[in-house]
Design an enzyme around this catalytic site. Structure first.
Site, PDB file in Angstrom:
ATOM      1  CB  CYS A 116      -1.043  -0.018   1.114  1.00  0.00           C
ATOM      2  SG  CYS A 116      -0.472  -0.368   2.783  1.00  0.00           S
ATOM      3  CB  SER A 117       0.838   4.387   0.446  1.00  0.00           C
ATOM      4  OG  SER A 117      -0.382   4.494   1.154  1.00  0.00           O
TER       5      SER A 117
END
Lengths: 211, 226
Positions: A116-117
């Site tokens: 994801c981030s």
């Protein structure tokens, strides 16, 4: 033994996706305010916190302190977030566990989240768009040298090992860059100005390499 | 799940997008900051937690995932989760969004200085994944060689495809942490967590990588001893 797979969530109503995201965000904000879950000032404060209080300047101060105070450096590498909190910086509440990984003349570290981030908000603020992009997340794990060279002009010689940190748990990573040579006379504030966001992600390098 | 979010090692995404936003503002538009606040409101109020949020994002169709800006995807996930939690009704939300878009309805304003500190306290708890005093002895210790199980669950996991089946070395024991695979589906339990280092050549083949090592956190159920 196959485990029972939970039912996947329902497919979202595509109609909501067709509306302008600003109007959708304001609509949900309105409902949450009416429900007492959110308030207008809370929204404004979240935005202004990210715009002015949390950001790479906090990480830069942490790095500058670590460069000038060996005991602090030890604590930072050992305890992460509590060493960050020692400095009078705005620590973002979301990030509870921070690990700092240290560069050396023969080691270079770089941070990513392939799933994801995940990003160390507490010390660096919110991530830049490229950090969240599939282009970065896909390539930095298998071709870190080529990516750093082509995208960031960071050309690492073979004498430097490249170690990649994929942050897939709630533990967040930040790189402690090396102190550049010729900076002996600088104050901690002046040193902090040399520390870039990208050097704390690890796509840029400060300091020398092993010959 | 083997979704489009799990991109480690994929090719052909080409050049990186420009280095934006910059230090001046982390948001391209103010509404992105609103989405950030909505997300924190969801976590802080207990409407959903982090693993459920991630799983929701992962269930978006690959085409939508790749073509939709980051905060717009977040908004789509947050809307669905508030709907699922019974806080909002999707139809009502749609109606209201259309009215706001058409300039026929105002955004509701109300001030409450107590709101944010309360929400942030809830957010803090959500992000605190370590559970002390739970579970017995960890099965592995520093220096042990471990192989990642070759599992392809169609549900949420934080074990990316590119490490599955590969052998690495336990670099550190991280304590006992909430296990995302179970937590995303409503069962909160904690498992030992390790930082495992892989030689890059083990992951990709020597000819296909220019890196030296890769470190990643792996929960005990992902691992077998070698």
């Amino acid at each position: 033994m196959a485990e029972e797979t939970p039912e996947p969530p329902e497919t979202p109503n595509p109609d909501l996706r067709d509306v302008d995201p600003e109007a959708r965000a304001r609509a949900l904000q309105s409902v949450l305010v009416e429900e007492g879950i959110l308030s207008t000032d809370a929204v404004d404060e979240v935005i202004s916190t990210y715009e002015s209080d949390v950001g790479p300047m906090n990480g830069a101060r942490v790095v500058a302190r670590a460069w000038t105070d060996p005991d602090y450096r030890e604590r930072l590498l050992e305890e992460g977030i509590s060493a960050v909190a020692e400095l009078d910086v705005e620590v973002n509440d979301e990030v509870m566990e921070l690990r700092v990984v240290e560069n050396a003349p023969d080691v270079h570290n770089v941070v990513v989240c392939t799933l994801c981030s995940c990003y160390p908000w507490a010390v660096l603020g919110l991530p830049p768009t490229w950090y969240k992009s599939p282009a970065y997340r896909s390539r930095v794990v298998d071709e870190p040298r080529a990516l750093l060279r082509e995208e960031f002009d960071t050309d690492l010689p073979d004498s430097v090992d490249v170690e990649v940190w994929d942050s897939n748990s709630e533990i967040r990573y930040m790189v402690l860059p090396q102190r550049p040579e010729g900076t002996d006379g600088l104050s901690e504030d002046e040193l902090a100005e040399l520390v870039t966001r990208n050097s704390m992600i690890g796509v840029e390098r400060l300091g020398g390499v092993e010959a | 799940m083997d979704g489009i979010h799990d991109v480690g090692g994929m090719d052909s995404f080409r050049r990186l997008p420009p280095d934006q936003p910059d230090d001046a503002s982390p948001f391209h538009h103010e509404w992105e900051g609103v989405v950030q606040a909505l997300y924190l409101a969801g976590l802080g109020s207990g409407a959903f937690h982090l693993d459920r949020f991630r799983y929701e994002l992962e269930t978006h169709e690959p085409e939508y995932h790749l073509e939709t800006p980051y905060y717009e995807r977040w908004l789509t996930a947050v809307e669905s989760l508030f709907d699922e939690a019974g806080v909002v009704d999707r139809e009502e939300l749609l109606e209201r969004a259309r009215a706001i878009e058409a300039g026929e309805r105002e955004v509701t304003e109300e001030t409450d200085p107590e709101r944010l500190p309360e929400l942030l306290e809830g957010v803090r708890e959500v992000y605190m994944s370590e559970r002390e005093g739970e579970v017995g002895k960890p099965a592995f210790s520093e220096g042990d060689r471990v192989r990642v199980r070759k599992e392809h669950p169609s549900s949420h996991t934080r074990c990316p495809r590119y490490v599955r089946g590969c052998v690495g070395e336990v670099a550190s024991y991280r304590g006992v942490h909430v296990f995302p695979d179970a937590n995303a589906h409503g069962e909160e339990r904690a498992e030992p967590l390790y930082n495992v280092r892989f030689d890059s050549g083990e992951l990709w083949g020597e000819a296909n990588t220019d890196g030296d090592g890769l470190h990643i956190e792996l929960w005990e159920p992902y691992l077998d001893s070698v």
